[in-house]
Design a protein around this motif. Structure first.
Motif, short mmCIF file in Angstrom:
data_model
loop_
_atom_site.label_atom_id
_atom_site.label_comp_id
_atom_site.label_asym_id
_atom_site.label_seq_id
_atom_site.Cartn_x
_atom_site.Cartn_y
_atom_site.Cartn_z
N ASN B 323 33.64 -12.63 -0.17
CA ASN B 323 32.80 -13.43 -1.09
C ASN B 323 33.64 -14.45 -1.87
OD1 ASN B 323 30.44 -12.19 -0.39
ND2 ASN B 323 30.53 -10.64 -2.01
N GLU B 326 34.63 -17.20 0.52
CA GLU B 326 33.48 -18.08 0.84
C GLU B 326 33.14 -18.97 -0.36
OE1 GLU B 326 29.48 -19.21 0.41
OE2 GLU B 326 30.14 -17.39 -0.62
N PHE B 327 33.29 -18.42 -1.58
CA PHE B 327 32.95 -19.17 -2.79
C PHE B 327 33.92 -20.33 -3.01
CE2 PHE B 327 32.94 -19.38 -7.61
CZ PHE B 327 31.68 -19.95 -7.72
N TYR B 328 35.22 -20.08 -2.73
CA TYR B 328 36.24 -21.10 -3.04
C TYR B 328 36.62 -21.99 -1.87
CZ TYR B 328 37.10 -19.79 -7.85
OH TYR B 328 36.97 -19.60 -9.19
N PRO B 330 35.06 -24.24 -0.06
CA PRO B 330 34.75 -25.68 -0.17
C PRO B 330 35.69 -26.42 -1.12
CG PRO B 330 32.77 -24.37 -0.38
CD PRO B 330 33.90 -23.41 -0.44
N LEU B 331 36.07 -25.75 -2.23
CA LEU B 331 36.95 -26.40 -3.21
C LEU B 331 38.33 -26.67 -2.58
CD1 LEU B 331 37.15 -27.33 -6.17
CD2 LEU B 331 37.94 -25.04 -6.76
N GLU B 333 38.93 -26.94 0.58
CA GLU B 333 38.73 -27.95 1.63
C GLU B 333 38.70 -29.36 1.03
OE1 GLU B 333 35.20 -28.92 4.70
OE2 GLU B 333 35.65 -26.78 4.47
N ASP B 334 38.04 -29.49 -0.12
CA ASP B 334 37.99 -30.79 -0.80
C ASP B 334 39.38 -31.29 -1.16
OD1 ASP B 334 35.29 -30.94 -0.64
OD2 ASP B 334 34.95 -31.21 -2.80
N PHE B 357 35.35 -9.26 -8.38
CA PHE B 357 35.11 -10.65 -7.92
C PHE B 357 35.60 -11.61 -9.01
CE2 PHE B 357 32.84 -14.60 -7.61
CZ PHE B 357 32.71 -14.84 -6.25
N GLU B 358 35.26 -11.29 -10.25
CA GLU B 358 35.64 -12.16 -11.38
C GLU B 358 37.16 -12.29 -11.47
OE1 GLU B 358 34.87 -12.54 -16.21
OE2 GLU B 358 33.91 -10.94 -15.08
N ALA B 361 38.48 -14.09 -8.32
CA ALA B 361 38.05 -15.50 -8.37
C ALA B 361 38.95 -16.28 -9.33
CB ALA B 361 36.59 -15.58 -8.81
#
Lengths: 228, 460
Positions: B323, B326-328, B330-331, B333-334, B357-358, B361
């Motif tokens: 999770n 998956e959450f991070y 895109p960041l 990748e940017d 998760f917190e 993350a």
């Protein structure tokens, strides 16, 4: 016009809530006592209830438990100064539908109230299998998305994100709300990750030459709506 | 802190050993003095006897001297006393002594004989015993003859043997039970020190609610433990006050700030598209930053105050990591970063997936934030050789200098290299609080090629 019951013992907070809900087209009644709030909620048919956690007369948790025990399924937005995760879990387990920690921005409260109202309408009207906003379609059974009839390739998270935005089309949703509903977490992600996810979704659904559907509402969040 | 595992290293044992050694030395010295005094006394008694015998023989009539000298040895059947009469050249004239010992001078002073009686007596003398100690006196008579009287003084050696034996037995019977008793006595304080050491462990890790154990002995160890406990009470109270003040400031300022933000937000909506709108945007963003810091500060306190594990359940750590990835993704990748995830077999764990998760993350968010564009972040989980789960978050950022690796987990700490980056220095304090709540451990390593944060999660 939807009716809201505000059960809140602090007059200043109650006035803010009533004003904000009024600005969003809801008629709001205010009660400052837990027991009186329970009686009003049982007697009158409200569409939504905002319920403070700590109240004179009767605790907010007891109020919502009693409502659920008596089969009153009115959406309840619990409001509390207690931000502890355990408190949130207690509130939601007792029957609350959402939990907002004080202090809060009135627009955040209104946005959450809107989401709850829409969910209630959906529940009353039966579960939709297809969402449509302008020329954007989302098939919840086949799990596909179309824009102007053209299929969009979405990752599972992007699909959930789009579903949440489309279910609340025209409604401003905050980053925190997106994080809670799409990912299921209740802490402050504290970075621009949500913006990045929205940006990727935007690039997929708002193609070149197409009217943008996702708009940024500065200082608040995002909304998905067809261009006027 | 060095563990007190060796009983010999305890202060009590050391004192007992030192005292035992001093006692042994003192015993040896004391008995040496006793032996020396006894020998001296016995020697003086022998010398008086020899003097008396010489005196008697000197006064004996010259005509009866030879017979008297012969008789002097003969009447002593025990062989304790010998006498000999010699001419001026040293030839034996009478008595039981064969020759004049070389140690003697004719001055009437008693001297010990090195070779004992063996040097004096004639072969075949049935009374001769190879005794180690003999004293003798030589005296020249007015006639020019030389008189020698010797006395065996074996009693002195006997006394010495008795005293030495006494010393050995005394030391044996004193030191061995003393040392054994000492070891047994030392074990109890060592056990108490170990108990205090164990109690100190959570205190060193920041749990100020723990107190040192105090026994009923009411001795100096208890006195010291009591003093430490009183100090801990005071530190805990002061820290609580400081934290309470901080939390109250954060809590009380949030309400007026939120109201101010609401008013500014409404103004911003009215002025949208105008130059004032942009300024109002900036104001709202600034207030949002302050509110986010207060939220983070109160979140740290909330996590630190939690003693419960109400939401702990069987936790799928691999699922939590997926999770987070998956959450991070895109960041990363940017920012053109390679963000790898590798999950090996993991043991079963108990925990709160939301909190984990917190925490993860936060760590991954930091890794992405501090790694330059085009760098790499690797999120990995495996079972280490001890059977515990280990999560590593490695990046190719600037790394964390060794002297800052403890400080970064403190509230509001920001290293020199991080001040230019967005953030408030509370993320790692949140991570640290969540890790502690789970009973996991958190460490940071790496080098100039990047940092590696590791979370060790003991298997359920």
């Amino acid at each position: 016009m939807p009716r809201a019951l505000v059960i809140e013992d602090d007059e200043v907070t109650a006035r803010d809530i009533v004003a904000e809900l009024g600005a969003h087209g809801l008629t709001a009644d205010w009660v400052a006592n837990g027991r009186e709030g329970l009686n009003r909620a049982l007697a009158d048919g409200y569409d939504i209830i905002t319920l403070d956690r700590m109240l004179p007369g009767m605790d907010g948790i007891d109020v919502v438990s009693e409502l659920r025990k008596r089969a009153v399924d009115t959406p309840v937005l619990m409001i509390s100064a207690l931000s502890d995760v355990d408190e949130r879990v207690r509130g939601l387990r007792a029957g609350g539908d959402d939990y907002l920690t004080k202090p809060f921005s009135p627009d955040e409260l209104a946005a959450r109230a809107e989401v709850l109202l829409r969910r209630r309408r959906r529940a009353n009207g039966g579960e939709e299998t297809r969402l449509r906003v302008g020329d954007l379609e989302l098939d919840l059974v086949r799990h596909n998305a179309l824009r102007q009839g053209q299929p969009l390739t979405l990752l599972p998270t992007e699909f959930r994100l789009l579903e949440f935005l489309m279910r609340n089309a025209g409604q401003v949703v905050t980053r925190q709300m997106i994080f809670e509903h799409v990912w299921g977490f209740h802490f402050d992600p504290g970075t621009n990750v949500i913006d990045v996810h929205i940006g990727r979704l935007r690039r997929k659904i708002d193609g070149a030459g197409q009217a943008p559907l996702i708009r940024t509402v500065r200082g608040s969040g995002y909304t998905l709506a067809p261009a006027d | 802190m060095r563990p007190l595992t060796d009983a010999w290293r305890s202060a009590t044992s050391r004192l007992i050993i030192i005292y035992g050694a001093l006692f042994a030395i003192w015993c040896v010295v004391l008995l040496g003095v006793v032996q020396w005094e006894a020998s001296r006394y016995l020697s003086s008694v022998v010398d008086q006897m020899l003097a008396a015998r010489i005196h008697y023989l000197e006064r004996t009539d010259q005509s009866r001297l030879r017979d008297t000298v012969d008789a002097a040895g003969a009447i002593d059947s025990q062989g304790y006393m010998w006498a000999g009469l010699f001419d001026a050249k040293g030839n034996r004239l009478a008595g039981s002594i064969a020759r004049i010992p070389k140690e003697l001078t004719d001055d009437g002073v008693a001297r010990p004989l090195e070779a004992g009686l063996a040097d004096l007596t004639r072969e075949g003398d049935s009374r001769t015993r190879a005794t180690a100690r003999t004293r003798a006196v030589a005296q020249t008579l007015p006639s020019g003859e030389r008189l020698v009287v010797a006395k065996e003084s074996a009693a002195i050696d006997g006394i010495g043997v008795i005293i030495r034996r006494g010393v050995l037995w005394g030391l044996t019977l004193t030191l061995i039970p003393g040392l054994l008793g000492g070891i047994l006595i030392a074990r109890a304080p060592a056990r108490r020190v170990r108990a205090i050491q164990q109690a100190m462990e959570p205190i060193r890790e920041g749990d100020l609610s723990v107190r040192l154990p105090i026994s009923r002995a009411n001795d100096e160890v208890d006195l010291l433990a009591g003093t430490v406990n009183t100090t801990l009470d005071e530190i805990e109270r002061l820290l609580g006050e400081v934290k309470g003040v901080t939390d109250n400031i954060a809590h009380d300022l949030r309400t007026p700030l939120t109201r101010m933000r609401t008013r500014l937000y409404r103004l911003q909506q009215q002025f949208e598209g105008r130059p004032e709108g942009q300024q109002l945007d900036d104001c709202v963003a600034e207030i949002d930053t302050v509110l986010a810091r207060f939220r983070a500060l109160l979140r740290v306190s909330e996590l630190e105050d939690r003693q419960r594990s109400a939401c702990f359940e069987a936790m799928d750590l691999g699922g939590v990591l997926r999770n987070v990835h998956e959450f991070y993704a895109p960041l990363a990748e940017d920012r053109s970063q390679v963000f790898q995830l590798s999950i090996g077999p993991l043991p079963s764990l108990r925990g709160d997936p939301q909190l984990m998760f917190e925490a993860l993350a936060n760590l991954v968010g930091n890794a992405i934030k501090f790694t330059p564009n085009g760098g790499a972040i690797h999120l990995a989980a495996l079972t280490d050789p001890t059977g515990d789960a280990r999560v590593d978050i490695a990046d190719t950022g600037p790394g964390i200098p060794p002297d800052e690796r403890e400080a970064i987990f403190r509230r509001f700490y920001r290293g020199d290299d991080t001040r230019s980056k967005p953030g408030c220095g509370l993320g790692l304090a949140i991570v640290s609080a969540i890790v502690r709540l789970h009973g996991y451990s958190l460490s940071v390593g790496g080098n100039e090629r990047g940092a590696v944060f590791s979370v060790i999660c003991p298997a359920d």
